[in-house]
Design a protein around this motif. Structure first.
Motif, short mmCIF file in Angstrom:
data_model
loop_
_atom_site.label_atom_id
_atom_site.label_comp_id
_atom_site.label_asym_id
_atom_site.label_seq_id
_atom_site.Cartn_x
_atom_site.Cartn_y
_atom_site.Cartn_z
N SER A 99 0.71 4.53 -0.06
CA SER A 99 0.62 5.71 0.81
C SER A 99 1.02 5.34 2.24
N ARG A 100 0.62 4.14 2.66
CA ARG A 100 1.04 3.70 3.99
C ARG A 100 2.55 3.48 4.04
N LYS A 143 0.86 -1.19 0.00
CA LYS A 143 0.00 0.00 0.00
C LYS A 143 0.89 1.23 0.00
N ARG A 175 4.32 6.67 4.69
CA ARG A 175 4.18 7.08 6.08
C ARG A 175 5.13 6.29 6.97
#
Lengths: 493, 317
Positions: A364-365, A362, A368
């Protein structure tokens, strides 16, 4: 050589170093890893150019812009990693780049070449077959080919960097004979070695380098091994080490009778929860090989690794990581980073499984997570998507540490984590090691710098020639004792 | 920013080409029919290029794809026609299609296994299998082709006016994009190509991943083989000769690095279309196929040279 200084980025590799090498003598150069020996010799051989200082040969000042110019001036260097064309013959190697011409243009006269090589070998009474292929020769004979190559260039100064590190005792004895013969022929020899017995035996003069400074220079006859060791390590322990605060618990890792195909033999030790165990030894002593055997890179031939009471069957780094072991490798370029890939990918690479990225990543995760992991190590990057190769050396190292922090392993092996990074970053690494120990992790800390081992480790293991020769409590030993074990002593356990 | 410009370069060239051709030949070039034709014709090489992209990102190469396509087609033809004895029935066509795809997968598995288990360079292994697959293709029907006159669905069929083969191409593109971008397999492929040792030390099962990459490429080749067979309504042992070069060219024009670690699905599509439209344009303008070869050669070298220059600039900046 006088007043030589050299700086690489933030690292002052040499500071105002001057040595004098006399014709017909052997001048030994000793010092810890990273003391500046190789840099000094590379300046002499024209590989690097000094920031300040001068080189004078036979009363004439020289300034070498390239190795070719140094060669021209009679300086030859034999590197630790021999520099021969394996598939060519001895004679072809000796005359590489200066082959005797044949009668037709663009041809080489193999007859003349063989004859000249044989003559050269005979003049120095070396027993070697000029027609033999280099790949068929023993390492000792390869050294002789290197020496002959240097002599063909009419070298008056010959530098030998760790020539015996890969030789057997018998081959080494033969090499000493060669060195003595060259000395009688009037050559000036510079001899770099970690084996202090050799130095005492062979050298006329000894220069000791430490942290880029020349700390001592004396006739070998007036020195003994303890004195040399004292000059090599005798520095103040600076105060950038954290106060150790971790509670040492029960044993987490037991390594028992570990041997590997890479030549380490019968290694046994324990690392407890919250403990930092240092590992000292000279280059080639087998420290990295211990890490590789535990991590499943090199094949184990005997022995076992027990983690938390469970015997592990590790056949690859993937197994090791799954068992809760991390290895920060010593060579971040070769075995650490994928330099053209984004920083974030480098951080998550061994961690895709346990951060829930199987079967799907994933993005975007991932950004982060990488951002968090990076900020924990204070990695300076333009963004987590920047290629890892765009970071400075110290930040690349932090990036890799961030990767292994994310892995959250119970047993962490750090192989030379502070190599090539500046003092500030080093201090951060020490603080981090202390913090990890506080969290109850077991840490094996391999280092070539004794001060940092003494500054941070609870115990120090000493490796020598593939074997463990010392297991010392830091508070009850001295740098001299460790260096003595690493460089000289026979097995004492 | 620089990276963006770099990726824009092949895309810009493609746009420029299309605009130029539209201006020069508005009546014949700028028609749905022509575009549909070009896409349909590039569908099978495009599908193979998706696999090749992954192979090249992993730092490898697959020279055997052209021969593999012929072999997969021939095996399918063998099944469909029951060794040349019948006109294919629908049942036989479905069976033959599955067998042909399976053959591709098998060939890919063989490539991957030889490369990893014997630890041989991909160039050597696939150079060998390129020759072997071609040989077997000839042996199957003594150098003759199999006629499959009823097998037209993949070649000529349309769904809502879109050629079926173009739809399959689209699905494969999406699958490849997803695989490379959103799965550990794709991620590990980049890592292996970038620094195999580092990937191994980070716990990547390098061998298993490489086998998977070559196997998937084989499967894509199998699918492409069925489209090619259907387009010519015959399975030909001479199919796909020197196709590997076209495919590798498309991947490289798309910005992939033959030393591994770099390459994208989007880039490869642009590379594939660039070659296809160039061919199409040359044909429409009446330029001979011989000159086409020269132009495509120049584009390959030009694209890589420009890419490298941009990269060097980005690194010194």
């Amino acid at each position: 050589m006088t007043g030589i200084s050299k700086r690489f980025g933030p690292v002052q590799a040499l500071r105002d170093v001057g040595i004098t090498v006399r014709a017909g003598t052997v001048h030994a150069l000793v010092g810890e890893n990273g003391a500046g020996k190789s840099t000094l010799m590379k300046i002499l051989a024209g590989v690097y150019q000094p920031d300040t200082g001068a080189i004078e040969i036979g009363g004439r000042e020289h300034c070498f812009a390239s190795p070719a110019q140094a060669l021209e001036a009679g300086i030859s260097m034999i590197y630790q990693e021999l520099d021969l064309a394996e598939h060519l013959t001895v004679a072809e190697n000796i005359f590489l780049g200066a082959e005797p011409r044949g009668r037709l243009p663009f041809t080489v006269s193999h007859k003349h070449m063989a004859a000249q090589a044989a003559e050269l070998a005979q003049r120095f009474s070396f027993d070697i077959d000029p027609a033999a292929k280099v790949e068929d020769l023993a390492t000792g004979d390869c050294q002789i080919v290197e020496v002959l190559k240097a002599l063909r260039h009419n070298a008056s100064i010959l530098v030998m960097d760790e020539p015996t590190s890969s030789l057997s005792e018998r081959e080494a004895k033969r090499l000493f004979e060669v060195v003595r013969r060259l000395r009688r022929e009037g050559l000036a020899l510079v001899y770099i070695s970690h084996r202090l017995e050799e130095i005492i035996d062979l050298a006329d003069e000894v220069s000791v380098l430490r942290d880029g400074l020349l700390v001592h220079c004396e006739h070998a006859a007036k020195l003994d091994i303890p004195k040399i060791v004292h000059y090599m390590v005798g520095r103040e322990l600076t105060d950038f080490f954290p106060t150790r605060t971790a509670q040492i618990g029960d044993g987490l890792v037991q390594v028992q009778g570990l041997s590997s195909e890479a030549g380490i033999r019968d290694i046994s030790f324990e690392v407890r929860r919250g403990e930092i165990v240092g590992m000292a030894g000279l280059v080639g002593a087998g420290r990295t090989e211990v890490a590789r055997a535990i991590f499943g890179v090199d094949k184990r031939t005997a022995g076992q690794v027990i983690l938390d009471g469970r015997e592990l069957n590790i056949g690859s780094p993937a197994d090791a990581i799954a068992s809760g072991i991390a290895l920060l490798t010593e060579d971040r370029k070769r075995t650490g980073l994928c330099i053209e890939l984004p920083c974030s990918w480098n951080i998550t690479l061994p961690n895709l499984g346990h951060i829930g990225f199987k079967p799907f990543i994933k993005p975007s995760r991932e950004s982060r997570i990488a951002e968090e992991a990076g900020s924990r190590m204070a990695v300076k990057w333009s963004s987590p998507q920047a290629p890892a190769g765009s970071l400075s050396g110290g930040n690349q190292q932090k990036l890799l540490i961030a990767r292994w922090l994310l892995a959250n392993s119970r047993f962490m092996i750090f192989d030379e984590p502070t190599r090539g990074i500046d003092v500030g970053a080093k201090t951060e690494v020490y603080g981090l090691l202390n913090k990890l120990a506080e969290e109850g992790k077991a840490i094996l800390f391999i280092s070539s710098e004794l001060p940092e081992l003494f500054g941070i480790a609870d115990r120090i293991l000493v490796m020598r020639r593939g074997q463990l020769v010392g297991n010392l409590v830091t508070k009850q030993t001295t740098p001299e004792e460790v260096m003595h074990l690493a460089a000289v002593a026979e097995r004492t356990l | 920013m620089n990276k963006f410009v770099r990726q824009l370069l092949p895309f810009g060239t493609l746009t420029l080409l299309i605009v130029a051709l539209s201006a020069l030949e508005p009546d014949t070039f700028l028609t749905t029919q022509n575009f549909s034709n070009v896409l349909s014709r590039s569908s099978y090489s495009g599908i193979i290029a998706m696999g090749m992209t992954a192979v090249i990102i992993s730092g490898g190469i697959d020279l055997s794809v052209g021969s593999m396509m012929a072999l997969s087609g021939m095996i399918a033809g063998l099944v469909m026609t029951q060794h040349g004895s019948v006109i294919p029935t629908p049942g036989l066509m479905v069976l033959g299609t599955l067998v042909g795809m399976g053959m591709g997968l098998l060939c890919g598995l063989l490539n991957g296994s030889l490369i990893t288990l014997l630890d041989l360079p991909p160039f050597i292994v696939t150079l060998g299998t390129m020759s072997a697959f071609r040989g077997i293709s000839y042996v199957i029907n003594k150098g003759m082709m199999f006629d499959v006159p009823t097998y037209t669905f993949l070649g000529e069929g349309k769904i809502a006016d879109v050629p079926v083969n173009v739809l399959i191409f689209l699905i494969i593109v999406l699958a490849a994009f997803f695989l490379l971008r959103y799965t550990p397999l794709g991620r590990y492929t980049y890592a292996i190509g970038s620094n195999r040792q580092a990937a191994y030390h980070a716990g990547v099962n390098v061998k298993r991943n490489l086998i998977a990459v070559y196997a998937i490429t084989g499967l894509f080749v199998g699918i492409a083989a069925m489209i090619a067979t259907s387009r010519t309504v015959s399975a030909q042992p001479t199919a796909g000769i020197s196709l590997e070069l076209d495919v590798i060219a498309a991947v490289v024009i798309g910005g992939a690095s033959l030393s591994g670690g770099r390459g994208t699905v989007i880039g490869t599509i642009i590379g594939t279309l660039l070659i296809s439209f160039l061919r199409n344009g040359c044909t429409l303008l009446g330029i001979s196929t011989n000159i086409q070869l020269v132009v495509i050669g120049a584009i390959i070298i030009g694209a890589v040279a420009l890419d490298q220059a941009a990269r060097a600039k980005a690194e010194t900046a």
